[in-house]
Design a protein around this motif. Sequence first.
Motif, short mmCIF file in Angstrom:
data_model
loop_
_atom_site.label_atom_id
_atom_site.label_comp_id
_atom_site.label_asym_id
_atom_site.label_seq_id
_atom_site.Cartn_x
_atom_site.Cartn_y
_atom_site.Cartn_z
N TRP A 141 79.61 32.00 36.15
CA TRP A 141 80.75 32.88 36.69
C TRP A 141 82.00 31.93 36.36
CZ3 TRP A 141 82.28 36.86 38.32
CH2 TRP A 141 83.36 37.06 39.37
N ARG A 142 82.17 30.86 36.38
CA ARG A 142 83.28 29.99 36.03
C ARG A 142 83.76 30.32 34.75
NH1 ARG A 142 82.33 24.66 35.31
NH2 ARG A 142 84.26 24.19 35.15
N ALA A 143 83.01 30.46 33.79
CA ALA A 143 83.49 30.69 32.40
C ALA A 143 83.78 32.17 32.30
CB ALA A 143 82.05 30.42 31.47
N SER A 201 90.09 27.77 28.07
CA SER A 201 89.93 27.26 29.38
C SER A 201 89.42 25.78 29.51
CB SER A 201 89.11 28.33 30.44
OG SER A 201 87.88 28.26 29.69
N GLY A 202 88.34 25.40 28.37
CA GLY A 202 87.86 24.42 28.50
C GLY A 202 86.62 24.02 29.56
N ILE A 203 86.22 24.88 30.01
CA ILE A 203 85.05 25.00 30.87
C ILE A 203 83.71 24.89 30.22
CG2 ILE A 203 83.72 26.63 32.69
CD1 ILE A 203 86.42 27.79 33.36
N SER A 204 82.83 23.94 30.64
CA SER A 204 81.66 23.69 30.10
C SER A 204 80.56 23.51 31.17
CB SER A 204 81.89 22.38 29.13
OG SER A 204 80.53 22.05 28.56
N LEU A 222 88.18 36.21 31.63
CA LEU A 222 88.81 37.47 31.71
C LEU A 222 90.31 36.72 32.04
CD1 LEU A 222 86.43 38.75 34.88
CD2 LEU A 222 86.94 39.92 32.47
N GLY A 223 90.87 35.76 32.58
CA GLY A 223 91.76 35.32 32.67
C GLY A 223 92.66 35.08 31.26
N SER A 246 91.83 27.59 38.94
CA SER A 246 91.73 26.90 37.84
C SER A 246 91.16 27.73 36.39
CB SER A 246 91.21 25.33 37.96
OG SER A 246 90.70 24.78 36.95
N SER A 247 89.84 28.25 37.06
CA SER A 247 89.41 28.93 35.91
C SER A 247 90.22 30.43 35.54
CB SER A 247 87.93 29.66 36.55
OG SER A 247 87.08 28.56 37.09
N LEU A 248 90.72 31.11 36.47
CA LEU A 248 91.40 32.02 36.28
C LEU A 248 92.53 31.94 35.33
CD1 LEU A 248 91.42 35.25 36.47
CD2 LEU A 248 92.75 34.99 38.52
N SER A 249 93.43 30.96 35.63
CA SER A 249 94.77 30.50 34.99
C SER A 249 94.33 29.84 33.67
CB SER A 249 95.41 29.66 35.86
OG SER A 249 94.84 28.36 36.03
#
Length: 504
Positions: free
Chosen positions: A130-132, A228-231, A137-138, A108-111
């Motif tokens: 790490w997730r961010a 990615s919308g990672i928070s 990198l993706g 999910s993170s890399l894509s």
Amino acid sequence: MTDRILNQPLFLLLMGIGSLAMFVPAAHATLLGSHYEARSFFYAGLLGFLVVVMVGLAMSSRQRKRGEMGNLLALFAGFSLLPLLLALPFYEALRTTSYLNAYVEMVSSLSTTGATLFEPERLSPTLHLWRAMVGWLGGLLMWVAAAAILAPLNLGGFEVTATAAPGQSDILHGRFERADPQRRILRVTAKLFPIYAGLTLALWIMLAVSGDRPLVALCHAMSVMATSGISPIGGVQEHGSAITGEVVMAMFMLFALSRLTFSTDTLNSKQRGIPTDPEFRLGILMVIGVPLLLFLRHWLGSYSMDEEQNLLLALRALWGGVFTTLSFLTTTGFESAEWGTARDWSGLNTPGLIFLGLAMVGGGVATTAGGVKLLRVWALYLNGLREMEKLVHPSSVGHSVGNSRRVRKQGAYIAWIFFMLFALSLTAFSLVFAAFGSSFENALVISVAALSTTGPLISLAPETEIVLTDLAPAAKLVFCGGMVLGRLEMLAIIALLSSDIWRR
């Protein structure tokens, strides 16, 4: 020595980059005093790097045939197999989840999908970093792969364009055919990485100055650039920078509307850049049009109560709609802190359908955004306009003027094929998720989230938030397949299946 390293297979280089990236969270965990997490990332990075070195030494004397389809296969392996390595330190550091869940999280993170199986409170700051980082990198990988891998194969949206795209019948076409594929990847990376890193750094500093904590500002900056919308705090509703931070993030989300916002490798002498780019203009039209429709829906009824109070409320509602629309159109998926005001103002209790539609449209070609892409929507619009002209003047002869020259003669036909493939994929994944026990609404939302790489849809689109950890193990693997398919697009997968690479 450097040439020997750079001449290694693309997938091996991706493994090396992923392994070296693990030392950053290892150092972060050491500074925070979390030595177990530091050891998990350090040992996983060291192990991965040693494997890469040994495989590279074993293959150093081997003559390999370079080709475009080989790089496309390496890109597919990067999104599907590389997360197996990236999930190892995440699984070891968390210790309270299965390896399958860690793998789904890394895919999910890399894509750049950004769908998560964990509540923000369950993960440590190092794991959020790490997730961010993986998502960032993706996003960089897609920036590079679009021009260096997909464009020469006329994939990823470039199959619609007539000129001004790497890999099409322009001056660049001959150069790409003669250039070594590996050298082209390195050349594009050297050109785009400073831009990508510089924009991320600038956004990080702006968010930190606006009031966000350094880690939150960094994660949000990387997530906006990678869409990615990672928070680490579950969204931007609770961040310290408030509306100021949202304005800054919205400015940087514009880079996902068109590749011309950060690169001129799709610009020819007939174009004048952003002002005439159909993708950017169509994206801005949607960003302005959708919030205005929501804003004007109950304008008269709301304005009749308290004029002074409702003026401020109206501005907050309008901004909430603009930011959220732009966020989901670029498949980032951040919800504005004022979106609740915009929803109450419009009187819509279930705006999930709006989110699904915006995510399916997506951003620009060769950007980090997913979805059908704005250029394909533009091609279908031009074709529909031409068909209406023929209804009035059946004997008229069509001609290309202005921005329509960017679309090739069969561009609308190819765009329609892709749209139908997207619809069929959406139907197939919805049926599979429904077969695994999800309701029709949830199955549709999960499928759209995966194929459009907009993970936050899972928690924002349905009335009741979907919990991914409740899915069956097979359903989680299908979800991973949908995210990889949405990132590479169906045409690229068909090209892989029909290529002669398997005959060798």
